[in-house]
Design a protein around this motif. Structure first.
Motif, PDB file in Angstrom:
ATOM      1  N   GLN B  10       0.829  -1.211   0.000  1.00 32.99           N
ATOM      2  CA  GLN B  10       0.000   0.000   0.000  1.00 32.99           C
ATOM      3  C   GLN B  10       0.856   1.250   0.000  1.00 32.99           C
ATOM      4  O   GLN B  10       0.639   2.173  -0.786  1.00 32.99           O
ATOM      5  CB  GLN B  10      -0.933   0.002   1.206  1.00 32.99           C
ATOM      6  N   GLU B  98      -3.390  -7.172  -2.577  1.00 28.98           N
ATOM      7  CA  GLU B  98      -4.831  -6.989  -2.654  1.00 28.98           C
ATOM      8  C   GLU B  98      -5.102  -5.818  -3.576  1.00 28.98           C
ATOM      9  O   GLU B  98      -4.276  -4.927  -3.707  1.00 28.98           O
ATOM     10  CB  GLU B  98      -5.424  -6.796  -1.263  1.00 28.98           C
ATOM     11  N   LYS B 126      -5.879 -11.423  -4.389  1.00 29.80           N
ATOM     12  CA  LYS B 126      -7.134 -11.089  -3.725  1.00 29.80           C
ATOM     13  C   LYS B 126      -6.927 -10.784  -2.253  1.00 29.80           C
ATOM     14  O   LYS B 126      -7.589  -9.966  -1.654  1.00 29.80           O
ATOM     15  CB  LYS B 126      -8.086 -12.293  -3.825  1.00 29.80           C
ATOM     16  N   GLN B 127      -6.001 -11.521  -1.617  1.00 33.03           N
ATOM     17  CA  GLN B 127      -5.900 -11.466  -0.170  1.00 33.03           C
ATOM     18  C   GLN B 127      -4.542 -10.934   0.224  1.00 33.03           C
ATOM     19  O   GLN B 127      -3.535 -11.339  -0.313  1.00 33.03           O
ATOM     20  CB  GLN B 127      -6.071 -12.878   0.359  1.00 33.03           C
ATOM     21  N   GLY B 128      -4.474 -10.006   1.154  1.00 36.03           N
ATOM     22  CA  GLY B 128      -3.214  -9.382   1.541  1.00 36.03           C
ATOM     23  C   GLY B 128      -2.277 -10.343   2.257  1.00 36.03           C
ATOM     24  O   GLY B 128      -2.570 -11.510   2.450  1.00 36.03           O
ATOM     25  N   SER B 129      -1.105  -9.786   2.666  1.00 34.22           N
ATOM     26  CA  SER B 129      -0.118 -10.634   3.330  1.00 34.22           C
ATOM     27  C   SER B 129      -0.333 -10.721   4.819  1.00 34.22           C
ATOM     28  O   SER B 129       0.408 -11.425   5.489  1.00 34.22           O
ATOM     29  CB  SER B 129       1.293 -10.080   3.137  1.00 34.22           C
ATOM     30  N   GLY B 130      -1.282  -9.998   5.355  1.00 34.34           N
ATOM     31  CA  GLY B 130      -1.555 -10.099   6.777  1.00 34.34           C
ATOM     32  C   GLY B 130      -0.444  -9.576   7.649  1.00 34.34           C
ATOM     33  O   GLY B 130      -0.239 -10.092   8.733  1.00 34.34           O
ATOM     34  N   ASN B 131       0.281  -8.557   7.219  1.00 33.67           N
ATOM     35  CA  ASN B 131       1.352  -7.963   8.028  1.00 33.67           C
ATOM     36  C   ASN B 131       2.392  -8.992   8.416  1.00 33.67           C
ATOM     37  O   ASN B 131       3.057  -8.852   9.446  1.00 33.67           O
ATOM     38  CB  ASN B 131       0.813  -7.361   9.329  1.00 33.67           C
ATOM     39  N   ASN B 132       2.527 -10.024   7.623  1.00 37.34           N
ATOM     40  CA  ASN B 132       3.398 -11.120   7.999  1.00 37.34           C
ATOM     41  C   ASN B 132       4.565 -11.165   7.039  1.00 37.34           C
ATOM     42  O   ASN B 132       4.408 -11.532   5.886  1.00 37.34           O
ATOM     43  CB  ASN B 132       2.573 -12.414   7.942  1.00 37.34           C
ATOM     44  N   GLY B 207       3.751   3.275  16.800  1.00 38.68           N
ATOM     45  CA  GLY B 207       2.940   2.137  16.390  1.00 38.68           C
ATOM     46  C   GLY B 207       1.937   2.375  15.281  1.00 38.68           C
ATOM     47  O   GLY B 207       1.043   3.189  15.391  1.00 38.68           O
ATOM     48  N   GLU B 208       2.141   1.656  14.202  1.00 37.18           N
ATOM     49  CA  GLU B 208       1.084   1.559  13.196  1.00 37.18           C
ATOM     50  C   GLU B 208       0.660   0.103  13.097  1.00 37.18           C
ATOM     51  O   GLU B 208      -0.453  -0.217  12.779  1.00 37.18           O
ATOM     52  CB  GLU B 208       1.644   1.935  11.832  1.00 37.18           C
ATOM     53  N   VAL B 209       1.626  -0.743  13.291  1.00 36.36           N
ATOM     54  CA  VAL B 209       1.391  -2.183  13.220  1.00 36.36           C
ATOM     55  C   VAL B 209       2.134  -2.742  14.417  1.00 36.36           C
ATOM     56  O   VAL B 209       3.226  -2.310  14.727  1.00 36.36           O
ATOM     57  CB  VAL B 209       1.998  -2.753  11.922  1.00 36.36           C
ATOM     58  N   ILE B 210       1.542  -3.708  15.082  1.00 38.97           N
ATOM     59  CA  ILE B 210       2.170  -4.156  16.314  1.00 38.97           C
ATOM     60  C   ILE B 210       3.446  -4.926  16.042  1.00 38.97           C
ATOM     61  O   ILE B 210       4.411  -4.818  16.791  1.00 38.97           O
ATOM     62  CB  ILE B 210       1.157  -4.989  17.117  1.00 38.97           C
ATOM     63  N   VAL B 211       3.462  -5.675  14.956  1.00 38.97           N
ATOM     64  CA  VAL B 211       4.674  -6.449  14.677  1.00 38.97           C
ATOM     65  C   VAL B 211       5.597  -5.686  13.742  1.00 38.97           C
ATOM     66  O   VAL B 211       6.453  -6.284  13.086  1.00 38.97           O
ATOM     67  CB  VAL B 211       4.312  -7.816  14.064  1.00 38.97           C
ATOM     68  N   MET B 442      10.371  -7.706  22.373  1.00 37.44           N
ATOM     69  CA  MET B 442       9.204  -8.526  22.081  1.00 37.44           C
ATOM     70  C   MET B 442       9.622  -9.981  21.884  1.00 37.44           C
ATOM     71  O   MET B 442       8.933 -10.902  22.290  1.00 37.44           O
ATOM     72  CB  MET B 442       8.529  -7.989  20.818  1.00 37.44           C
TER      73      MET B 442
END
Lengths: 474, 446
Positions: B10, B98, B126-132, B207-211, B442
């Motif tokens: 994005q 996506e 269709k489906q994103g990477s899930g922040n992974n 923080g925008e994304v926790i991981v 973490m």
């Protein structure tokens, strides 16, 4: 764009699900002005042209012919589902999506889970598979059920484990309605604890909702609308407060409470359906908010609950929305997250809110919120540009917080009160396949869960020094 | 001579679209012809399907006739003069897991009317990477490797001379970081002799994304081996520029992206370099990398530019090179990215101080190498002696080698005089340390 399937089990599940579909149609009708079947609609609905001989699904981009919900409705007694099929939503479901029986589960988890679970296993798997096949790219199953009854808790959790077996790659998000202390079902503690074990083991994340909180919120809204200051008018058409403007003209008693839960589901999926400057997909929820696999209970809170019909939204009201999301009155379970430890927190904002507003509020609220030592600045944020119907902006906060511990401890206490006396136990043990060991295992699973939350809580006040870093040899 | 941008995730797609917007409007604003044509050749390709966009522009262009078969066309032909506007397609490949962001970016580009993305240069799932990061790097990257490489290859074939690649991504998410790292690896494998300059956007510290810290650490570790240089923008710093320098009340991601695009375009637009012998440089990425990334262990670059002000104020401001360069030098030394609130107390340590073990001694930002790009009026008379001061550099690189100077007499993006500084310095050390510390905490919990 991905699709999600909603599986609603039991009376409570089906009633909430019914409100959800109503509100979803309303939201899309509000946004989709041109009557085209677009990607956002396809995430929850299929477009079916009944004139085609193969019962054909139409693809994205054409005009809307006939919308069918991507849902599976399961109930072991016919009353609720028949009510839905005679109501205004009858066109949205077809008979292949329903599974009903006649006599119900008698508020007995064992009957729901074991008896009906085995009897209808094939039928359930077939219907799920059919729903999944209609999807291009299935991302998530939303399971809605209550914990206190028989069908919802028993058969619902059986469906959950079937979903894990048959579709291991698809995310499972469960919205579970927890019974309050003054619940009308005597055996609800048994049903809830037995179901909890399944949820801890098979769900990807659970959004617990308590009836008592919903009652409090609805009361607050009605106080606001009746006792409002003169000159301020409560907007009647917002989806949270009422189903007015939707298909059914009369409101049934639990409708207001169910509306809130339905809004919760709409807001979670909003960023996956609509555009925004910072998208947040469903698989990111579990990824970011679940630090350890068993601790996946996310406390939801939804704001604003009502809007005054003033046109300008000054910044203070926006900030008020953020403050409210962390106050104990707006949580959907009876808990005060500010007093307990945050493991992770997600803020999903809809509407005309910019990143500077988000930053400002995070910085403002951060000092008053205790976060766990290894996730001091852990926020997950999402910005979606499309606001919900009747509001100009809204916020859904999902918190993985140890404040669920008191709720679970109460549940455990109510369970042990009955279990010590072996009251009502014979109804369960009479069911084929049910043994006493299942009870004790469920109890120990719940105790372990409470322990894990407790250990994290214990680190709250302590200042944990940073672990020593790997040193690079010079 | 041509640069191929690969926009990933994005953030990459949103920033990339703003970058092309700034470049195309800069190249168009009545600029000198060589500058515009070099800039256009570098970032866009002209297509022959330009008949769609018709503009009646009596004042600007030479008159010409447009022949069309239909009646309306004939009528208009008899009474009006039309200019055929060539279509500019960006030399870019858009990749995301996506589809929403790519569609949005392509629509916005087409709406600008000046340029657009080529119809077939995007790839989405269709489906994103899930922040992974692991999902992006190990699963989605290899799965779609062929499709993405094909798109890049087609874009490269359209280039006469390839100057290099600029993958643009964020390090906090899943697609930008994971798939982006994999794509950089593929570019390295397939085009081993091309330059790869990664543009990275670092997330907010709060923080925008926790991981995000995990994703960032994993990305940077891999990119350090693969990329020629990493040009970094931090959301925190850019946010401060928007709020304090540009005085924006409500800052959106679009505003952040425009500031980043402005700075990036200031680096990438044509300039006269010492090696290019009086013409605009034909090898911008190569010269940038060789000027700055002098040691393979030191690849992190940061950028700052001056002046930065709200567009409404530009017309009322006057600029002078001595003032601009003095501020810029202090911005470098005191490690701030904007003119507001510069700490003038920070000075280079005296030569006798010796090495210090803390990250930055007394807030002073030591540089390894600097690239100063001056654009605008009277650029040849600008006095840059302040940047050749040996005290701001390390001891093992003589200041004459450490400072590179590029100039362009053409004003950039409505500023009569502007300067951009790309520096290989300690500026990113503190945010990087924070990132690693949080990731480690973490990781080491339980």
């Amino acid at each position: 764009m991905t699709q999600s399937v909603v599986v609603q089990v039991g009376q409570c599940g089906n009633q909430v699900g019914c409100r959800f579909w109503d509100l979803a149609l309303r939201e899309h009708a509000h946004v989709n002005k041109r009557g085209l079947y677009d990607e956002a609609l396809s995430s929850f609905f299929r477009n079916v042209d009944l004139r085609k001989s193969d019962g054909g699904d139409c693809c994205v981009g054409g005009r809307i012919q006939h919308l069918k919900a991507r849902a599976v409705l399961i109930d072991m007694e016919e009353g609720v589902v028949n009510g839905i099929l005679q109501g205004p939503l009858r066109e949205v479901f077809d008979s292949t999506q329903l599974l009903t029986d006649v006599s119900g589960s008698g508020n007995n988890w064992a009957v729901g889970h074991l008896t009906y679970g085995s009897a209808y296993r094939e039928a359930i798997v077939n219907k799920l598979r059919k729903a999944a096949e209609h999807c291009d790219c299935l991302q998530c199953f939303f399971l809605i059920h209550s914990m206190g009854g028989g069908t919802g808790s028993g058969l619902g959790t059986r469906v959950l484990s079937l979903l894990e077996e048959e579709f291991p790659d698809v995310c499972r998000i469960v919205t579970a309605m927890y019974p309050s202390a003054e619940d009308d079902v005597i055996t609800s503690p048994y049903n809830s604890v037995l179901a909890m074990r399944e949820l801890t083991e098979h769900a990807d994340c659970v959004l617990p909702v308590e009836n008592q909180s919903l009652v409090d919120i609805v009361n607050k809204i009605s106080v606001m609308s009746h006792g409002a200051k003169p000159g301020s008018v409560l907007r009647k058409d917002s989806t949270v407060t009422s189903g007015q403007g939707s298909l059914s003209p009369t409101e049934k008693p639990f409708d207001a409470m169910n509306n809130i839960v339905a809004n919760l589901l709409l807001n979670i999926t909003s960023s996956a359906r609509f555009e925004g400057s910072l998208n947040m997909d469903l698989n990111e929820i579990a990824m970011n908010l679940v630090p350890f696999p068993r601790l996946h209970y996310l406390v939801p809170s939804l704001t604003p609950l009502y809007t005054l019909a003033d046109v300008n939204i000054p910044t203070r009201r926006l900030d008020q929305m953020f403050s409210d999301a962390f106050s104990k009155d707006h949580q959907l379970i009876r808990a005060d997250p500010k007093r307990s430890l945050y493991l992770a927190c997600a803020l999903m904002v809809r509407g005309n809110v910019q990143v500077s507003d988000l930053r400002r509020n995070i910085e403002r609220l951060r000092p008053s919120l205790p976060f766990v030592s290894w996730n001091q600045e852990g926020w997950k944020t999402g910005l979606c540009s499309v606001p919900p119907v009747g509001h100009s902006h809204s916020l859904l906060a999902l918190a993985n917080n140890t404040c669920v511990k008191p709720t679970f401890m109460e549940l455990r206490d109510r369970f042990t009160k009955l279990y010590r006396k072996k009251a009502h136990l014979h109804h369960y043990l009479d069911v084929d396949g049910m043994e006493q060991s299942i009870f004790s295992e469920s109890l120990s699973s719940l105790s372990e869960l409470i322990d894990e939350y407790h250990q994290l809580d214990a680190t709250k006040a302590r200042l944990i020094p940073d672990a020593p870093r790997l040193s690079i040899a010079r | 001579m041509s640069v191929v941008t690969v926009q990933l995730g994005q953030c990459g797609n949103q920033v990339g679209q703003e970058l092309f917007d700034v470049i195309s409007s800069d190249a168009q604003d009545g600029q000198r012809k060589t500058y515009s044509s070099v800039s256009r050749e570098r970032f866009f390709r002209q297509t022959s399907q330009g008949g769609k966009k018709m503009r009646y522009n009596k004042n600007k262009a030479p008159r010409g006739f447009y022949y069309d078969c239909c009646y309306v066309g004939k009528v208009l032909k008899y009474f009006f003069f039309f200019l055929r506007v060539p279509d500019f397609e960006a030399r870019a490949v858009l990749v995301d897991m996506e589809p929403k962001v790519i569609n949005h970016s392509m629509n916005r580009a087409a709406k600008s009317g000046r340029w657009r993305y080529a119809e077939a240069s995007h790839f989405s799932q269709k489906q994103g990477s899930g922040n992974n990061w692991a999902n992006g790097f190990r699963v989605l990257g290899p799965r779609h490797r062929d499709a993405v490489e094909e798109l890049v290859r087609r874009e490269v074939e359209h280039c006469d001379v390839l100057a290099g690649f600029i993958p643009m991504m964020s390090v906090a998410g899943g697609t930008g970081s994971g798939v982006g790292t994999f794509v950089t690896q593929c570019l390295r494998d397939v085009y081993p002799s091309s330059f790869v300059l990664n543009h990275l956007t670092w997330p907010y510290g709060t923080g925008e994304v926790i991981v995000q810290n995990y994703n960032s650490v994993l990305t940077l570790a891999h990119l350090y081996q693969l990329s020629d240089a990493l040009l970094v923008h931090e959301n925190d710093a850019v946010h401060r520029i928007c709020s304090q320098q540009l005085n924006l009340k409500q800052i959106s991601f679009g505003d952040l992206n425009r500031v980043i695009a402005h700075q990036l375009a200031g680096v990438l637009q044509p300039a006269l370099t010492p090696d290019s012998c009086g013409a605009y440089s034909g090898n911008p990425l190569g010269e940038l990398v060789s000027a700055l990334a002098c040691h393979p262990e030191y690849k992190l670059l940061s950028a700052c530019s001056i002046p930065q002000m709200a567009s409404a104020s530009i017309a009322f401001s006057t600029f002078s090179w001595p003032a601009l360069l003095k501020h810029l030098r202090q911005m470098l030394i005191a490690n701030t990215k904007m003119e507001e609130g510069i700490d003038w107390q920070v000075r280079p340590p005296p030569a006798s101080a010796g090495r210090t073990s803390s990250l930055t001694a007394g807030g002073f930002n030591a540089s390894l190498a600097n690239l100063l790009i001056l654009r605008g009026k009277d650029v040849y008379s600008a006095e840059t002696g302040g940047f050749e001061d040996p005290a701001i550099y390390t001891s093992w690189l003589p200041p004459a080698e450490a400072l590179s100077l590029w100039k362009s007499p053409v004003p950039f993006d409505k500023y009569e005089k502007s300067a951009t500084l790309v520096s290989n310095s300690q500026a990113l050390l503190r945010p990087l340390d924070d990132m690693v510390r949080k990731a480690w905490n973490m990781f080491a919990s339980r």
